[in-house]
Design a protein around this motif. Structure first.
Motif, PDB file in Angstrom:
ATOM      1  N   ASP A   1     -24.016 -30.294   3.470  1.00 43.35           N
ATOM      2  CA  ASP A   1     -22.920 -29.454   4.115  1.00 43.35           C
ATOM      3  C   ASP A   1     -22.633 -27.801   3.320  1.00 43.35           C
ATOM      4  OD1 ASP A   1     -20.924 -28.855   6.022  1.00 43.35           O
ATOM      5  OD2 ASP A   1     -19.521 -30.000   5.159  1.00 43.35           O
ATOM      6  N   ASN A   2     -22.272 -27.031   4.100  1.00 39.10           N
ATOM      7  CA  ASN A   2     -22.034 -25.795   3.380  1.00 39.10           C
ATOM      8  C   ASN A   2     -23.409 -25.203   3.145  1.00 39.10           C
ATOM      9  OD1 ASN A   2     -20.299 -23.645   2.907  1.00 39.10           O
ATOM     10  ND2 ASN A   2     -20.348 -24.119   0.709  1.00 39.10           N
ATOM     11  N   THR A   3     -24.366 -25.353   4.011  1.00 35.95           N
ATOM     12  CA  THR A   3     -25.840 -24.706   3.646  1.00 35.95           C
ATOM     13  C   THR A   3     -26.228 -24.023   4.760  1.00 35.95           C
ATOM     14  OG1 THR A   3     -26.979 -26.598   4.426  1.00 35.95           O
ATOM     15  CG2 THR A   3     -26.499 -26.330   1.817  1.00 35.95           C
ATOM     16  N   VAL A   4     -27.026 -22.950   4.433  1.00 36.65           N
ATOM     17  CA  VAL A   4     -27.766 -22.129   5.742  1.00 36.65           C
ATOM     18  C   VAL A   4     -29.276 -22.186   5.513  1.00 36.65           C
ATOM     19  CG1 VAL A   4     -27.144 -19.898   4.305  1.00 36.65           C
ATOM     20  CG2 VAL A   4     -27.485 -19.893   6.838  1.00 36.65           C
ATOM     21  N   PRO A   5     -30.008 -22.051   6.491  1.00 32.13           N
ATOM     22  CA  PRO A   5     -31.388 -22.087   6.210  1.00 32.13           C
ATOM     23  C   PRO A   5     -31.654 -20.586   5.788  1.00 32.13           C
ATOM     24  CG  PRO A   5     -30.876 -23.009   8.662  1.00 32.13           C
ATOM     25  CD  PRO A   5     -29.483 -22.536   7.705  1.00 32.13           C
ATOM     26  N   LEU A   6     -32.745 -20.531   5.124  1.00 30.82           N
ATOM     27  CA  LEU A   6     -33.362 -19.224   4.602  1.00 30.82           C
ATOM     28  C   LEU A   6     -33.810 -18.098   5.756  1.00 30.82           C
ATOM     29  CD1 LEU A   6     -34.147 -17.919   1.803  1.00 30.82           C
ATOM     30  CD2 LEU A   6     -36.332 -18.604   2.081  1.00 30.82           C
ATOM     31  N   LYS A   7     -34.200 -18.873   6.775  1.00 31.87           N
ATOM     32  CA  LYS A   7     -34.628 -18.050   8.041  1.00 31.87           C
ATOM     33  C   LYS A   7     -33.336 -17.456   8.589  1.00 31.87           C
ATOM     34  CE  LYS A   7     -36.509 -18.438  12.266  1.00 31.87           C
ATOM     35  NZ  LYS A   7     -37.066 -19.087  13.501  1.00 31.87           N
TER      36      LYS A   7
ATOM     37  N   ASP B   1     -34.835  -6.058   0.084  1.00 28.30           N
ATOM     38  CA  ASP B   1     -33.486  -6.900  -0.266  1.00 28.30           C
ATOM     39  C   ASP B   1     -32.827  -7.690   0.658  1.00 28.30           C
ATOM     40  OD1 ASP B   1     -32.830  -4.868   1.257  1.00 28.30           O
ATOM     41  OD2 ASP B   1     -31.639  -3.781  -0.261  1.00 28.30           O
ATOM     42  N   LEU B   2     -33.541  -8.256   1.740  1.00 22.31           N
ATOM     43  CA  LEU B   2     -32.898  -9.031   2.563  1.00 22.31           C
ATOM     44  C   LEU B   2     -32.198 -10.227   2.117  1.00 22.31           C
ATOM     45  CD1 LEU B   2     -35.397  -8.858   5.772  1.00 22.31           C
ATOM     46  CD2 LEU B   2     -33.406  -7.316   5.398  1.00 22.31           C
ATOM     47  N   LEU B   3     -32.887 -11.083   1.432  1.00 20.25           N
ATOM     48  CA  LEU B   3     -32.418 -12.280   0.918  1.00 20.25           C
ATOM     49  C   LEU B   3     -31.389 -11.773  -0.479  1.00 20.25           C
ATOM     50  CD1 LEU B   3     -32.308 -15.329   0.439  1.00 20.25           C
ATOM     51  CD2 LEU B   3     -34.293 -15.075  -0.782  1.00 20.25           C
ATOM     52  N   LYS B   4     -31.486 -10.837  -1.017  1.00 26.08           N
ATOM     53  CA  LYS B   4     -30.646 -10.617  -2.078  1.00 26.08           C
ATOM     54  C   LYS B   4     -29.380 -10.158  -1.333  1.00 26.08           C
ATOM     55  CE  LYS B   4     -30.343  -7.164  -5.780  1.00 26.08           C
ATOM     56  NZ  LYS B   4     -31.278  -6.009  -6.467  1.00 26.08           N
ATOM     57  N   ASN B   5     -29.341  -9.224  -0.375  1.00 22.48           N
ATOM     58  CA  ASN B   5     -28.075  -9.075   0.360  1.00 22.48           C
ATOM     59  C   ASN B   5     -27.503 -10.202   0.935  1.00 22.48           C
ATOM     60  OD1 ASN B   5     -28.181  -6.334  -0.475  1.00 22.48           O
ATOM     61  ND2 ASN B   5     -29.310  -5.716   1.524  1.00 22.48           N
ATOM     62  N   GLY B   6     -28.280 -11.139   1.468  1.00 19.74           N
ATOM     63  CA  GLY B   6     -27.697 -12.225   1.952  1.00 19.74           C
ATOM     64  C   GLY B   6     -26.886 -13.129   0.870  1.00 19.74           C
ATOM     65  N   LEU B   7     -27.281 -13.269  -0.147  1.00 18.23           N
ATOM     66  CA  LEU B   7     -26.896 -13.883  -1.397  1.00 18.23           C
ATOM     67  C   LEU B   7     -25.648 -13.176  -1.854  1.00 18.23           C
ATOM     68  CD1 LEU B   7     -29.791 -15.298  -3.533  1.00 18.23           C
ATOM     69  CD2 LEU B   7     -28.469 -16.452  -1.513  1.00 18.23           C
TER      70      LEU B   7
ATOM     71  N   GLU C   1     -37.857 -21.927   7.522  1.00 19.01           N
ATOM     72  CA  GLU C   1     -36.701 -23.016   7.894  1.00 19.01           C
ATOM     73  C   GLU C   1     -36.735 -24.239   6.995  1.00 19.01           C
ATOM     74  OE1 GLU C   1     -36.153 -23.144  12.601  1.00 19.01           O
ATOM     75  OE2 GLU C   1     -38.213 -22.763  12.144  1.00 19.01           O
ATOM     76  N   ASN C   2     -37.788 -24.471   6.162  1.00 19.46           N
ATOM     77  CA  ASN C   2     -37.668 -25.774   5.255  1.00 19.46           C
ATOM     78  C   ASN C   2     -37.051 -25.334   3.917  1.00 19.46           C
ATOM     79  OD1 ASN C   2     -39.030 -27.413   7.112  1.00 19.46           O
ATOM     80  ND2 ASN C   2     -41.185 -27.053   6.399  1.00 19.46           N
ATOM     81  N   PHE C   3     -36.166 -24.526   3.733  1.00 18.55           N
ATOM     82  CA  PHE C   3     -35.413 -24.151   2.368  1.00 18.55           C
ATOM     83  C   PHE C   3     -33.983 -24.035   3.000  1.00 18.55           C
ATOM     84  CE2 PHE C   3     -39.476 -22.586   0.952  1.00 18.55           C
ATOM     85  CZ  PHE C   3     -39.463 -23.170  -0.299  1.00 18.55           C
ATOM     86  N   LEU C   4     -33.110 -24.596   2.295  1.00 19.04           N
ATOM     87  CA  LEU C   4     -31.584 -24.367   2.674  1.00 19.04           C
ATOM     88  C   LEU C   4     -31.021 -23.607   1.507  1.00 19.04           C
ATOM     89  CD1 LEU C   4     -30.334 -27.652   4.010  1.00 19.04           C
ATOM     90  CD2 LEU C   4     -30.979 -25.698   5.236  1.00 19.04           C
ATOM     91  N   ILE C   5     -29.785 -22.651   1.357  1.00 22.24           N
ATOM     92  CA  ILE C   5     -29.342 -22.172   0.496  1.00 22.24           C
ATOM     93  C   ILE C   5     -27.650 -22.691   0.638  1.00 22.24           C
ATOM     94  CG2 ILE C   5     -28.424 -19.777  -0.602  1.00 22.24           C
ATOM     95  CD1 ILE C   5     -31.211 -20.010  -0.848  1.00 22.24           C
TER      96      ILE C   5
END
Length: 768
Positions: A417-423, A498-504, A543-547
């Motif tokens: 729960d409370n996760t989101v795919p990297l994609k 910085d797409l992933l950086k901004n997402g975090l 799609e094979n990673f969750l954050i």
């Protein structure tokens, strides 16, 4: 505690000597060291190992001693003189702590050691019937088939008696109905396709005679009819009922009823197989495009199973519940969520006896045993990291989730729960930047990458058909390193780094919170990357990673490709040991960079690099226990392993003949030896090399040479793997690294090299 530890250390020492002898025999050489150790015969040494391990386990229930159990299974198979001792002392083992290995114990029941394992399996089944019933259901038929071909009639009879006992102990109509109902949760369109694919494979199997082929086709046809087109089935839900009503008349008209007579007469005709292929394919397309078919999103449980929707009781255990806390199922939430991925898994909620809700993903159409074994290995690795002073102090752990295979067709995966795919993070940030909704595969960077992949095909005749991987193979053969690197930088120029950086950052309430999130991200990425390399986990697309949105933890999911298969069997082989692309690295800048893409520099130190080194050191130190577990896992008789084994062995044999060299491993195997016995031996040998500081290019090169898809263009690929001494540290290191740090530097170099990323399959999104 001290006595247990001493017993374990004695067992590990004797086992190390024994393994050295075994390796020498496999390599067809006897080293001077091995000659010095021959004062004690190997079978007596193996008996000492078994006694030491069992004594340690009987005295202590810690994970350290119990991790040695898989090695006992291996020794029982290889050294018959150990079986009586094991059977005599098996009742001294803490049975609850043996429970996690029940699948592996069952997989060995069909071998000559099966009679020795029978008492412990029967004990487990008596005390924990609903924990044992699912793996037993999966293994039962395979056990009987292997046992039927045994050369030991007395042992075979004993195993059959044990299986009959287990049938009685584990008989539970409620469990049978539950599994049946969960199988019906898979969309019938997908079940239809799976059945048709199996029938098609039977028709194309040239190794069987005509009579065997007809029997296989008929068996598959009857099974499909019973599952999909029997209108008398109960509790299957409106979606399954409507499917049956819509398509059963068409199936009967084209191919006849359940008896299969019309189908077999059709297949006897000259163009019968082609007609079956065409009509069944057209029908499959019609099923998937029918209005309302396979829609993703919120739905109702009773749409697929009225039995699950109506269930209320206290007899069924929550799958995967601990042996210390036996939670039962009170009922199921009426609402489900149909996911949008290709197999349309469904999220369900189980209401348990502790008044809590537990969410699972029902995944059909896959054998989840490989995912389960990866999670078990992650658990063992996590224990090793937790017990390591440095890794424990730095919080370097692997986040896991439960995987429960319930049959060969369906299983449950714990919902994280409370996760989101990297994609999803990347697409959200793309959309913010572009001010319009954008999917990753429709971004202009993908178009540029596709143009790059096709750039070597322009001079070829357009009217000729080429293999699906041909354009990628030509990138290796026709493009120089600098050309590929420049193409990648042109693609990078159209993507904000910085797409992933901004997402975090958007997940954090403050700048201080972001530093905590980034730290957790770096540590989890370090742990998962090294674990992935050791276990040969591939197919690491977005799609094979969750954050984890609460703390930034990186979680890997979906392990269909493991133990090197993504390099060995995919048409475009994966040459990266793990995913460490530009977006993933940019999260850590400017504090830490691990990329040496542009210079001769050793990859820089930082949180990620230091974490990787510490994790590799801990696993290196505990390699014998880890290899014991892997050795048992890779020998489980899965169908896909057997197919890959046959392909890989044939490919390696051809490669060795072409090179004029026969490797020691393959030359020690008799020409008539079982291909599937060779395959796991090689897998364990590769894992040992990884844990003993081999340069990753050596392993990657050996893996890619067994790929049956690479009939052409192998030499340029191996050259790219080795790297360029002017740019890559891996090319300046010998076959074995001087230290763990140097090995990790080579791994990072391999993972971040644009000369490799720029030749990677587009669906992997190497530019993101």
């Amino acid at each position: 505690m001290e006595a247990s530890h001493l017993r374990l250390q004695l067992g590990l020492f004797c086992d190390q000597v024994l393994k050295k002898r075994d390796d020498d025999l496999i390599d067809n050489t006897i080293s001077a060291y091995s000659n010095q150790q021959q004062s004690l015969p190997s079978d007596e040494l193996a008996l000492h190992v078994v006694k030491s391990y069992m004594a340690s386990m009987a005295l202590q229930t810690s994970n350290e001693s119990l991790a040695a159990f898989p090695r006992l299974l291996e020794l029982l198979e290889r050294y018959p003189n150990t079986r009586k001792t094991f059977q005599q002392h098996s009742n001294e083992l803490p049975i609850k702590n043996v429970l996690p290995w029940v699948s592996q114990i069952l997989s060995r029941m069909g071998g000559p050691e099966g009679a020795s394992l029978a008492p412990i399996v029967e004990n487990l089944a008596s005390q924990y019937p609903q924990h044992v019933c699912y793996p037993f259901r999966i293994s039962r038929d395979d056990l009987l088939n292997r046992n039927r071909d045994s050369d030991h009639p007395e042992e075979s009879a004993s195993v059959r008696r044990s299986i009959a006992k287990l049938d009685v102990i584990l008989s539970n109509p409620l469990v049978d109905t539950c599994v049946y109902s969960l199988e019906k949760m898979t969309h019938p369109e997908l079940r239809y396709k799976a059945f048709i694919d199996d029938i098609r494979s039977a028709l194309q199997n040239k190794s069987k005679d005509a009579k065997q082929t007809r029997r296989s086709v008929l068996d598959g046809w009857k099974e499909m009819f019973d599952d999909l087109f029997d209108v008398a089935q109960k509790h299957i839900g409106a979606y399954n009922v409507n499917f049956c009503k819509n398509y059963a008349p068409i199936i009967k008209k084209e191919f006849g009823g359940r008896d299969g007579e019309k189908l077999l007469k059709l297949l006897d005709k000259k163009d019968g197989a082609a007609h079956f292929e065409r009509v069944s394919g057209e029908l499959n397309n019609k099923m998937k495009t029918q209005k309302g078919a396979m829609n993703a999103g919120p739905s109702k449980l009773n749409y697929f199973s009225t039995w699950l929707a109506d269930y209320h009781g206290d007899e069924l255990l929550v799958p995967g519940s601990s042996s210390d806390q036996l939670l039962t199922i009170d009922g199921f939430d009426p609402n489900i969520l149909v996911m949008g991925s290709i197999r349309r898994p469904k999220r369900i909620k189980i209401r348990a006896s502790d008044e809590k809700e537990y969410m699972f993903l029902v995944k059909g159409g896959e054998d989840l045993r490989q995912d389960e074994r990866i999670q078990q290995l992650f658990l063992q690795m996590s224990d090793m990291l937790r017990n390591d002073p440095q890794c424990g102090a730095h919080g370097l752990l692997l986040k896991r989730y439960k995987v429960i295979p319930m049959s060969k067709q369906v299983g449950l995966i714990e919902w994280v729960d409370n996760t989101v795919p990297l994609k999803a993070i990347v697409e959200e940030q793309f959309s913010i930047k572009e001010k319009t909704k954008i999917e990753v595969m429709r971004h202009k960077s993908v178009q540029l990458y596709q143009q790059h992949v096709q750039s070597t095909m322009a001079t070829l005749p357009r009217d000729k058909k080429y293999p699906v991987n041909y354009s990628y193979l030509r990138l290796y053969a026709k493009k120089k390193r600098q050309e590929v690197v420049e193409a990648m930088h042109e693609i990078y120029d159209v993507i904000p780094e910085d797409l992933l950086k901004n997402g975090l950052l958007s997940m954090s309430n403050s700048s201080d919170a972001y530093f905590v999130v980034r730290d957790r991200y770096a540590k989890s990425l370090a742990s998962f990357s090294i674990a992935s390399y050791i276990l040969g986990i591939g197919d690491r697309h977005l799609e094979n990673f969750l954050i984890d949105k609460s703390d930034g933890t990186m979680i890997g999911i979906d392990f269909g490709h493991a133990f090197g298969s993504a390099t060995e069997i995919l048409p475009v082989p994966e040459l990266m040991p793990f995913r460490l692309t530009r977006q993933m690295l940019s999260v850590l800048s400017p504090i830490s960079s691990t990329s040496a893409q542009e210079s001769n520099d050793v990859p820089a130190s930082g949180a990620l690099m230091e974490g990787m080194v510490l994790v590799m050191q801990a696993l290196h130190k505990n390699r014998e226990l880890l290899l014991n577990t892997m050795d048992v896992f890779v020998k489980e008789p899965l169908v896909d392993w057997q197919k890959h084994a046959n392909d890989a062995k044939r490919k390696q044999a051809a490669s060795e003949l072409n090179d004029g060299v026969v490797t020691s491993l393959s030359s020690s195997m008799d020409a008539s030896a079982d291909e599937t016995a060779w395959y796991p031996q090689r897998k364990i040998k590769m894992a040992r090399m990884k844990l003993e500081l081999a340069n990753p290019t050596v392993i990657m090169t050996q893996d890619v040479k067994t790929n049956p898809q690479l009939k052409i263009g192998l030499d340029p690929i191996t050259q790219v793997i080795k790297g360029d001494a002017d740019h890559n540290i891996r090319a300046r290191v010998g076959d074995k690294c001087d230290s763990v740090r140097q090995q990790v530097e080579c791994l990072v170099d391999l993972a971040t090299d644009p000369a490799i990323l720029g030749r990677t399959y587009i669906g992997w999104c190497p530019h993101i």
